[in-house]
Scaffold this active site. Structure first.
Site, short mmCIF file in Angstrom:
data_model
loop_
_atom_site.label_atom_id
_atom_site.label_comp_id
_atom_site.label_asym_id
_atom_site.label_seq_id
_atom_site.Cartn_x
_atom_site.Cartn_y
_atom_site.Cartn_z
N LYS A 154 32.39 28.48 31.84
CA LYS A 154 32.75 28.45 33.26
C LYS A 154 32.43 29.82 33.85
O LYS A 154 33.13 30.79 33.58
CB LYS A 154 34.25 28.15 33.47
CG LYS A 154 34.51 27.88 34.95
CD LYS A 154 35.90 28.30 35.40
CE LYS A 154 35.99 29.66 36.01
NZ LYS A 154 35.21 29.93 37.20
N GLU A 229 38.05 40.19 26.58
CA GLU A 229 37.50 41.45 27.14
C GLU A 229 38.13 41.61 28.51
O GLU A 229 37.71 40.96 29.47
CB GLU A 229 35.98 41.35 27.28
CG GLU A 229 35.23 41.02 26.01
CD GLU A 229 34.96 42.22 25.13
OE1 GLU A 229 35.55 43.29 25.39
OE2 GLU A 229 34.20 42.08 24.18
N CYS A 263 34.31 47.10 34.34
CA CYS A 263 35.53 47.35 33.54
C CYS A 263 35.50 48.70 32.85
O CYS A 263 36.55 49.27 32.57
CB CYS A 263 35.68 46.24 32.49
SG CYS A 263 34.21 46.06 31.48
N GLU A 360 43.01 49.63 38.17
CA GLU A 360 41.54 49.62 38.16
C GLU A 360 41.08 49.70 39.61
O GLU A 360 41.40 48.82 40.41
CB GLU A 360 41.06 48.27 37.62
CG GLU A 360 40.78 48.24 36.16
CD GLU A 360 40.09 46.94 35.78
OE1 GLU A 360 40.64 45.87 36.07
OE2 GLU A 360 39.01 47.01 35.19
P1 NAP Z 1 39.47 37.19 37.03
O1 NAP Z 1 40.10 36.92 38.31
O2 NAP Z 1 40.29 37.22 35.80
O3 NAP Z 1 38.28 36.12 36.89
C1 NAP Z 1 37.48 36.05 35.75
C2 NAP Z 1 37.17 34.60 35.47
O4 NAP Z 1 38.39 33.90 35.23
C3 NAP Z 1 36.48 33.88 36.64
O5 NAP Z 1 35.55 32.96 36.13
C4 NAP Z 1 37.64 33.17 37.30
O6 NAP Z 1 37.27 32.01 38.01
C5 NAP Z 1 38.46 32.77 36.09
N1 NAP Z 1 39.86 32.47 36.37
C6 NAP Z 1 40.62 32.90 37.41
N2 NAP Z 1 41.88 32.38 37.31
C7 NAP Z 1 41.90 31.61 36.21
C8 NAP Z 1 42.89 30.81 35.55
N3 NAP Z 1 44.13 30.70 36.04
N4 NAP Z 1 42.56 30.16 34.42
C9 NAP Z 1 41.31 30.25 33.92
N5 NAP Z 1 40.31 30.99 34.47
C10 NAP Z 1 40.62 31.67 35.60
O7 NAP Z 1 38.69 38.57 37.04
P2 NAP Z 1 37.72 39.12 38.18
O8 NAP Z 1 38.52 39.78 39.22
O9 NAP Z 1 36.76 38.09 38.58
O10 NAP Z 1 36.90 40.18 37.31
C11 NAP Z 1 37.26 41.49 37.25
C12 NAP Z 1 38.10 41.78 36.01
O11 NAP Z 1 37.33 41.54 34.83
C13 NAP Z 1 38.48 43.25 35.94
O12 NAP Z 1 39.79 43.39 35.50
C14 NAP Z 1 37.51 43.80 34.91
O13 NAP Z 1 37.93 44.96 34.29
C15 NAP Z 1 37.39 42.65 33.97
N6 NAP Z 1 36.17 42.78 33.19
C16 NAP Z 1 36.29 43.12 31.88
C17 NAP Z 1 35.15 43.30 31.12
C18 NAP Z 1 35.24 43.66 29.67
O14 NAP Z 1 34.26 43.50 28.96
N7 NAP Z 1 36.37 44.16 29.18
C19 NAP Z 1 33.90 43.14 31.69
C20 NAP Z 1 33.82 42.81 33.04
C21 NAP Z 1 34.97 42.62 33.78
P3 NAP Z 1 36.90 32.03 39.59
O15 NAP Z 1 35.78 32.99 39.74
O16 NAP Z 1 36.50 30.63 39.86
O17 NAP Z 1 38.15 32.48 40.30
#
Ligand code: NAP
Length: 459
Positions: A154, A229, A263, A360
């Site tokens: 997804k 991650e 991240c 962050e």
């Molecule tokens: P997010 O809100 O957690 O979204 C990531 C993914 O999870 C998206 O596909 C999102 O779908 C989905 N999602 C949201 N709510 C969900 C739920 N209740 N159940 C299942 N899936 C769900 O994160 P983001 O704001 O898009 O991304 C930024 C974050 O990712 C930051 O905290 C960053 O540090 C972290 N990140 C970490 C790494 C690493 O390797 N450690 C790399 C990159 C990013 P939708 O898009 O459809 O809402």
């Protein structure tokens, strides 16, 4: 359908299906049904298909890069860089598929042999964020498929188009339906469908710590294997003995990548007091030269933030810091062109009690903190719930080794601003998650160990 917008100008780039529960269930079924045949294929055959995928995508990398500029906002040079990075994983795991070796161990009985076999864990699922629309999918799918697992993905709602294109090229490369599937729609419902299905044996998630914890607790009910991650709060420590120009250049490229929406972006920049003013002066000169613009051009530019919520978050963190005494050396507000563009910003006199220290930033903001001693720098760097990456700059070899031991992070980067490549174990500790992606460590996450005793060999 869900509409996908260009964050640079709000224009429509395309759309992706808002799939109904039955469509998601059908994709999961196909993923599970395809597992026996895919896992039974000789490793060489899986490897050949991954290699073909790599070749086809590489030939059209400009098409992928332009699509990514449109749906994510990053500039073309960065998009091409991300594609190189992501392709590196497909290439690496096409090779690694042939090297998932077991072991024979010395036997504890005279008439027996002891074997250790490695088997794919089963059908898997993955959820990815919007900040690396290409690399995230390439890294997860290539690792799973190489190990003999099938995977349903997804992608993020903001950037699904690059993901669909990768799927299209995978099909052309002979990676069939079921082996690699994709679903888009309501994230919560899809997450629940993945975590509640007993047949899905592993979930790989990259995204926020909040969602990661939610998925982990749902997976706990079935003891499903996970790779998480999650978020970061990277310290970037510059000591008096560092090579200043290199540290400034390393910081600028690490911080402004993807407009700071990464991240591993340096979130807290600790600079030792003896070089603090020189460092700030050099940094300000370097950052002031960089333009803020839409990304469809060959020059490196700082692009827009992903959406209005991101702009509001950065704006509120910056104004909170300023209201408590931080001083603005550069930027500090939305770019003149408006929309989702934020000015590269340098804030000095930051304090550890500010919200920005514990959050962050996910924007092009350099937050600078002053420190006196090595012990103090380590203590303050570790003072966070996260543990993804820590950067440090020093020419003192003893100090470099001390830092590599004392910094609480899954990755410690000395004298560089660059972290990722296909061959290394990428991942965090503490609230940044667990499991590793990349290198031979990455594929271990998709295999399970089976001990086999072959006894009764006496004549
Ligand atoms: P997010 O809100 O957690 O979204 C990531 C993914 O999870 C998206 O596909 C999102 O779908 C989905 N999602 C949201 N709510 C969900 C739920 N209740 N159940 C299942 N899936 C769900 O994160 P983001 O704001 O898009 O991304 C930024 C974050 O990712 C930051 O905290 C960053 O540090 C972290 N990140 C970490 C790494 C690493 O390797 N450690 C790399 C990159 C990013 P939708 O898009 O459809 O809402």
């Amino acid at each position: 359908m869900i509409t996908v917008f260009n964050p640079a100008d709000g224009s429509v780039v395309g759309e992706t299906p808002l799939m109904a529960a039955e469509e998601v269930a059908a994709a999961i079924n196909r993923t599970c049904e395809a597992f026996p045949a895919w896992s039974a294929k000789p490793a060489k055959e899986r490897s050949d298909r991954l290699r073909r995928w790599y070749d086809l995508v590489r030939a059209d990398r400009r098409v992928f890069a332009e699509l990514m500029v449109k749906e994510n906002g990053k500039c073309l040079t960065e998009a091409l860089g991300e594609i190189e990075y992501g392709l590196g994983f497909i290439e690496w795991y096409a090779e690694e598929a042939k090297r998932v070796n077991g072991e024979t161990l010395p036997s504890h009985a005279p008439d027996a042999s002891v074997l250790v076999m490695k088997e794919p864990v089963g059908p898997t699922a993955a959820i990815t964020p919007w900040n690396f629309p290409f690399m995230m999918i390439a890294r997860k799918v290539a690792t799973a498929l190489a190990a003999g697992c099938t995977m349903v993905i997804k992608p993020a709602e903001e950037t699904p188009l690059t993901a669909w294109k990768l799927l299209e090229y995978a099909r052309e490369a002979g990676i069939p339906q079921g082996v690699f599937e994709m679903v888009t729609g309501d994230p919560k419902a899809i997450g629940e469908a993945f975590t509640s299905d007993e047949r899905i044996r592993k979930i790989s998630f990259t995204g926020s710590t909040r969602v990661g914890k939610l998925l982990a607790s749902n997976c706990g009910a079935q003891l499903k294997k996970m790779t998480l991650e999650l978020g970061g709060n990277a310290p970037f420590i510059v000591f008096d003995d560092a090579t200043l120009t290199d540290a400034v250049n390393g910081l600028v490229s690490a911080k402004l990548r993807n407009s700071g929406q990464v991240c591993i972006s340096p979130n807290r920049i600790f600079v030792q007091e003896g070089i603090y003013e020189d460092f700030v002066a050099q940094l300000t000169t370097a950052v002031a030269k960089i333009s803020v613009d839409q990304g469809m051009q060959d020059e490196f530019v700082v692009g827009p933030l992903i959406n209005q919520q991101a702009v509001e978050k950065v704006t509120s963190l910056v104004s909170d810091a300023i209201s408590q005494g931080a001083t603005v050396r550069l930027g500090g507000k939305l770019a003149d062109r408006g929309g989702l563009f934020y000015q590269p910003t340098i804030l000095c006199d930051m304090r550890d009690s500010f919200a920005m220290h514990n959050t962050e930033i996910f924007g092009p903001v350099f937050a600078l903190y002053r420190f006196k001693t090595e012990e103090e720098a380590i203590r303050r760097a570790n003072n966070t719930e996260y543990g993804l990456v820590s950067y440090a700059w020093t020419t003192d070899l003893g100090r470099a080794f001390r830092l590599s031991r004392s910094l609480e992070a899954g990755m410690v980067i000395i004298n560089s601003g660059s972290v990722g490549t296909a061959s290394v174990p990428f991942g965090g500790i503490k609230h940044s998650g667990y499991g590793r992606e990349g290198g031979h460590y990455g594929i271990e996450e998709y295999v399970q160990v089976k001990y086999v005793l072959m006894a009764g060999q006496q004549r």
